[in-house]
Design a protein around this motif. Sequence first.
Motif, PDB file in Angstrom:
ATOM      1  N   SER A  20       0.932  -1.199   0.140  1.00 25.06           N
ATOM      2  CA  SER A  20       0.016   0.082  -0.120  1.00 25.06           C
ATOM      3  C   SER A  20       0.840   1.303  -0.010  1.00 25.06           C
ATOM      4  O   SER A  20       2.064   1.154   0.530  1.00 25.06           O
ATOM      5  CB  SER A  20      -0.860   0.076   1.298  1.00 25.06           C
ATOM      6  OG  SER A  20      -0.207  -0.034   2.519  1.00 25.06           O
ATOM      7  N   THR A  48      -0.385 -15.237   5.373  1.00 22.15           N
ATOM      8  CA  THR A  48      -0.268 -14.365   6.517  1.00 22.15           C
ATOM      9  C   THR A  48      -0.832 -12.755   6.127  1.00 22.15           C
ATOM     10  O   THR A  48      -1.356 -12.135   6.905  1.00 22.15           O
ATOM     11  CB  THR A  48       1.074 -14.537   7.074  1.00 22.15           C
ATOM     12  OG1 THR A  48       1.479 -15.902   7.439  1.00 22.15           O
ATOM     13  CG2 THR A  48       1.071 -13.725   8.507  1.00 22.15           C
ATOM     14  N   HIS A  49      -0.346 -12.409   4.976  1.00 19.57           N
ATOM     15  CA  HIS A  49      -0.396 -11.116   4.583  1.00 19.57           C
ATOM     16  C   HIS A  49      -1.949 -10.888   4.198  1.00 19.57           C
ATOM     17  O   HIS A  49      -2.588 -10.074   4.703  1.00 19.57           O
ATOM     18  CB  HIS A  49       0.280 -10.751   3.264  1.00 19.57           C
ATOM     19  CG  HIS A  49      -0.353  -9.620   2.615  1.00 19.57           C
ATOM     20  ND1 HIS A  49      -0.194  -8.284   3.232  1.00 19.57           N
ATOM     21  CD2 HIS A  49      -0.831  -9.378   1.502  1.00 19.57           C
ATOM     22  CE1 HIS A  49      -0.412  -7.404   2.385  1.00 19.57           C
ATOM     23  NE2 HIS A  49      -0.967  -8.124   1.382  1.00 19.57           N
ATOM     24  N   LEU A  50      -2.621 -12.056   3.580  1.00 25.74           N
ATOM     25  CA  LEU A  50      -4.017 -11.907   3.322  1.00 25.74           C
ATOM     26  C   LEU A  50      -5.001 -12.263   4.367  1.00 25.74           C
ATOM     27  O   LEU A  50      -6.108 -11.554   4.341  1.00 25.74           O
ATOM     28  CB  LEU A  50      -4.320 -12.807   1.820  1.00 25.74           C
ATOM     29  CG  LEU A  50      -3.502 -12.523   0.578  1.00 25.74           C
ATOM     30  CD1 LEU A  50      -3.987 -13.576  -0.306  1.00 25.74           C
ATOM     31  CD2 LEU A  50      -4.151 -11.322   0.103  1.00 25.74           C
ATOM     32  N   ARG A  51      -4.687 -13.180   5.200  1.00 31.98           N
ATOM     33  CA  ARG A  51      -5.450 -13.468   6.236  1.00 31.98           C
ATOM     34  C   ARG A  51      -5.191 -12.830   7.718  1.00 31.98           C
ATOM     35  O   ARG A  51      -6.235 -12.611   8.614  1.00 31.98           O
ATOM     36  CB  ARG A  51      -5.587 -14.793   6.334  1.00 31.98           C
ATOM     37  CG  ARG A  51      -5.838 -15.961   5.005  1.00 31.98           C
ATOM     38  CD  ARG A  51      -7.158 -15.756   4.670  1.00 31.98           C
ATOM     39  NE  ARG A  51      -7.723 -16.343   3.376  1.00 31.98           N
ATOM     40  CZ  ARG A  51      -8.893 -16.434   2.920  1.00 31.98           C
ATOM     41  NH1 ARG A  51      -9.748 -15.498   3.794  1.00 31.98           N
ATOM     42  NH2 ARG A  51      -9.104 -17.267   2.116  1.00 31.98           N
ATOM     43  N   LEU A  52      -4.114 -12.838   8.001  1.00 33.42           N
ATOM     44  CA  LEU A  52      -3.629 -12.291   9.429  1.00 33.42           C
ATOM     45  C   LEU A  52      -3.310 -11.079   9.367  1.00 33.42           C
ATOM     46  O   LEU A  52      -2.723 -10.500  10.543  1.00 33.42           O
ATOM     47  CB  LEU A  52      -2.683 -13.218   9.836  1.00 33.42           C
ATOM     48  CG  LEU A  52      -3.089 -14.793  10.071  1.00 33.42           C
ATOM     49  CD1 LEU A  52      -2.017 -15.527  10.816  1.00 33.42           C
ATOM     50  CD2 LEU A  52      -4.236 -14.902  10.899  1.00 33.42           C
ATOM     51  N   ARG A  53      -3.485 -10.040   8.138  1.00 32.39           N
ATOM     52  CA  ARG A  53      -2.914  -8.730   7.863  1.00 32.39           C
ATOM     53  C   ARG A  53      -1.487  -8.333   8.307  1.00 32.39           C
ATOM     54  O   ARG A  53      -1.027  -7.361   8.922  1.00 32.39           O
ATOM     55  CB  ARG A  53      -3.980  -7.935   8.911  1.00 32.39           C
ATOM     56  CG  ARG A  53      -5.442  -8.040   8.580  1.00 32.39           C
ATOM     57  CD  ARG A  53      -6.251  -6.885   9.466  1.00 32.39           C
ATOM     58  NE  ARG A  53      -7.684  -7.289   8.829  1.00 32.39           N
ATOM     59  CZ  ARG A  53      -8.604  -6.499   9.642  1.00 32.39           C
ATOM     60  NH1 ARG A  53      -8.263  -5.756  10.579  1.00 32.39           N
ATOM     61  NH2 ARG A  53      -9.842  -6.671   9.032  1.00 32.39           N
ATOM     62  N   GLY A  64       1.739  -6.831   7.239  1.00 32.81           N
ATOM     63  CA  GLY A  64       1.745  -5.387   6.693  1.00 32.81           C
ATOM     64  C   GLY A  64       2.486  -5.817   5.267  1.00 32.81           C
ATOM     65  O   GLY A  64       3.217  -6.870   5.133  1.00 32.81           O
ATOM     66  N   ALA A  65       1.872  -5.070   4.367  1.00 30.93           N
ATOM     67  CA  ALA A  65       2.363  -5.163   2.828  1.00 30.93           C
ATOM     68  C   ALA A  65       3.595  -5.108   2.578  1.00 30.93           C
ATOM     69  O   ALA A  65       4.301  -5.866   1.924  1.00 30.93           O
ATOM     70  CB  ALA A  65       1.393  -4.246   2.041  1.00 30.93           C
TER      71      ALA A  65
END
Length: 268
Positions: free
Chosen positions: A4, A191-196, A198-199
């Motif tokens: 982002s 982990t990025h998609l489900r557990l947020r 950081g990008a």
Amino acid sequence: MTTSYERPRHHSVGHRTLNKVPEVTLYFWIIKILCTTVGETAADFLNENLGLGLTYTSAVMAALLVLALVFQFSAKRYVPGVYWLAVVLISVVGTLVSDNLTDNLGVALEATTLVFGALLAATFVAWYACERTLSIHTISTLRREAFYWLAILFTFALGTAAGDLVAERLDVGYAVSAILFGGLIAIVTATHLRLRLGAVPAFWIAYVLTRPFGASIGDYLSQSQDDGGLGLGTVTTSGLFLATILCLVVYLSITRKDESVRQPAGGS
């Protein structure tokens, strides 16, 4: 996996208006993995098949990389052909840097992995201290571009050392190494998609992991069956992957599907 946009807190050195790197799309990751494979097989081809040796090969490829980066830094915007040529060359150079330390100087793979990891971490610390962001959506100034390419170089060197450590020193093998690193990439993505996660950290972790993943694939395809590979050879493997990269880069040059949106260097 995308990153982002983060608003920088201050103006940076070398004001520009266009992001100099591509958007992180599926095409980005495909070409990046292909580049890592070429980095491994091309280095082996030049060093072993052509008999140039590590030292001469390293000097030639480093000179070509410097030339490619001159064109990259001089460009006013992201140019797919120039950018990905630099990535291919930095992949080869990163491989050679690690190989030189291990083969010519006798430095243990455990040590080179730790050293390159520390250098990459130091680069991120300095980058963030200067820019207050590690987002690749804001590579729009000279200083940020310099940090970006320095980080890229260390990711390739680190990935090479870590990949060789797992596949060769720990005797895991090329196929199992590819599965192992591919699984780690899948975990980071989930982990990025489900557990947020950081990008930005997700991107850079995945970027490091794709290096040993692609290299393991390249070694598995090119190395002899006696060494645990399929025996396609470095010429065939390098040629196949380079041709695929060329086709994708031409496609992106025409369609501009990975061109970043216009961003100011010091604001939103």
